[in-house]
Design an enzyme around this catalytic site. Structure first.
Site, short mmCIF file in Angstrom:
data_model
loop_
_atom_site.label_atom_id
_atom_site.label_comp_id
_atom_site.label_asym_id
_atom_site.label_seq_id
_atom_site.Cartn_x
_atom_site.Cartn_y
_atom_site.Cartn_z
N ASP A 67 0.81 -1.22 0.00
CA ASP A 67 0.00 0.00 0.00
C ASP A 67 0.85 1.27 0.00
O ASP A 67 2.06 1.23 0.22
CB ASP A 67 -0.97 0.01 1.20
CG ASP A 67 -0.34 -0.57 2.47
OD1 ASP A 67 0.89 -0.58 2.57
OD2 ASP A 67 -1.10 -1.00 3.35
N HIS A 138 -7.42 -5.05 9.79
CA HIS A 138 -7.11 -4.81 8.37
C HIS A 138 -5.80 -5.50 7.97
O HIS A 138 -4.92 -5.73 8.78
CB HIS A 138 -7.11 -3.31 8.02
CG HIS A 138 -5.94 -2.52 8.51
ND1 HIS A 138 -6.03 -1.18 8.81
CD2 HIS A 138 -4.64 -2.85 8.74
CE1 HIS A 138 -4.84 -0.74 9.19
NE2 HIS A 138 -3.98 -1.73 9.16
N GLU A 143 -9.77 -2.12 4.90
CA GLU A 143 -10.41 -1.79 6.17
C GLU A 143 -11.68 -2.62 6.35
O GLU A 143 -12.26 -3.10 5.37
CB GLU A 143 -10.76 -0.30 6.18
CG GLU A 143 -9.55 0.63 6.06
CD GLU A 143 -8.75 0.74 7.35
OE1 GLU A 143 -8.50 -0.29 8.01
OE2 GLU A 143 -8.35 1.86 7.70
C1 F6R Z 1 1.37 -1.81 6.11
C2 F6R Z 1 0.07 -2.42 6.15
C3 F6R Z 1 -0.75 -2.49 7.38
C4 F6R Z 1 0.05 -2.85 8.63
C5 F6R Z 1 -0.85 -2.84 9.86
C6 F6R Z 1 -0.09 -3.14 11.12
O1 F6R Z 1 1.90 -1.86 4.80
O2 F6R Z 1 -0.34 -2.85 5.13
O3 F6R Z 1 -1.77 -3.44 7.20
O4 F6R Z 1 0.63 -4.11 8.46
O5 F6R Z 1 -1.47 -1.61 9.99
O6 F6R Z 1 0.77 -2.07 11.39
P1 F6R Z 1 1.87 -2.18 12.53
O7 F6R Z 1 2.80 -3.25 12.12
O8 F6R Z 1 2.50 -0.84 12.58
O9 F6R Z 1 1.12 -2.53 13.79
#
Ligand code: F6R
Length: 246
Positions: A67, A138, A143
């Protein structure tokens, strides 16, 4: 689904890095799907060390990130482009032309989504997709919603995701409220999936994703339908799952 319990974040990162490097050692021109966020940073750090020792070689690897924020340029320190280069790519022997990240500044976002999806297909699809999971379940920026979206698309971030990522930005006004994300089909078409998860604040959502109904309100629950998913999570993140799976 294989559930692998790690002692803590460092141990999760080490196991995750072993899985990624095994993939690259077995297939040197692997197509990797990569995530940003805090969770995979330890995996990237370990891979950087093994790459420096020449134990793992990224020279023929291609990568596709999940993303990117809409409206942030590559140079913006909060873009996922900047994140990936500063945390991982600039430290390994990957070819610049082999790195793909959606362009959040594209003039026509729908065209960008279509072309991103077709580039993934052009390279034969993703061999190993690395995922983190958001506090709301997500994956990528898919989402919670009333349906699973198939291909790469533009989305509006939910208030919970904005809150979770706000600390990276100077103020709320500077944080984009929309993003391009691979869709659930893009992720589910990967041959293998590695879901990383750390910390007790993710325990409830991880349990719902693994043991709950397959429900677009918990987007990661769709992974139950994939035939080759490995979850590497630390003890804190697996707390609730372990209580429920006895
Ligand atoms: C990032 C992504 C998100 C994260 C998720 C968890 O490229 O696609 O889905 O993997 O928001 O984020 P963290 O690892 O910061 O808790």
């Amino acid at each position: 689904m294989i559930i692998r319990e790690a002692k803590d974040y460092n141990n999760m990162s080490r196991i995750g890095a072993n899985i990624v490097s095994a993939q690259v050692i077995l297939k040197k021109d692997s197509v990797l799907g990569l995530a940003t966020g805090n969770t995979p940073i330890g995996v990237y750090k370990q891979l950087i060390k093994w790459n420096a020792k020449k134990d793992v070689d990224f020279s023929s690897v291609k990568t596709f990130n999940l993303d990117e924020y809409i409206g942030l340029s590559k140079e913006n320190k909060n873009s996922y482009y900047s994140f990936m280069w500063s945390v991982f790519f600039k430290h390994i022997n990957i070819e610049r032309d082999n790195v793909y990240i959606p362009d959040g500044m594209a003039e026509n976002i729908s065209d960008e989504c279509l072309s991103y999806e077709s580039k993934i297909k052009q390279f034969g699809g993703i061999d190993l997709q690395v995922l983190g999971i958001g506090r709301n379940g997500h994956i990528g920026f898919n989402e919670p919603s009333d349906c699973f979206k198939r291909d790469t698309h533009a989305i509006d971030l939910t208030p919970s995701t904005v809150e979770a990522n706000l600390s990276f930005f100077e103020n709320a006004a500077k944080m984009p409220k929309s993003a391009i994300t691979m869709g659930m089909g893009s992720i589910m078409r990967a041959k293998k999936i590695l879901l990383l998860c750390s910390g007790k604040e993710k325990a409830d959502v991880l349990n719902q994703a693994i043991l709950g109904d397959i429900d677009p309100l918990i987007p990661a629950s769709i992974l139950q339908l994939h035939s080759d998913v490995t979850v590497v999570a630390d003890a804190a993140a697996l707390q609730i799952y372990k209580g429920n799976s006895k």
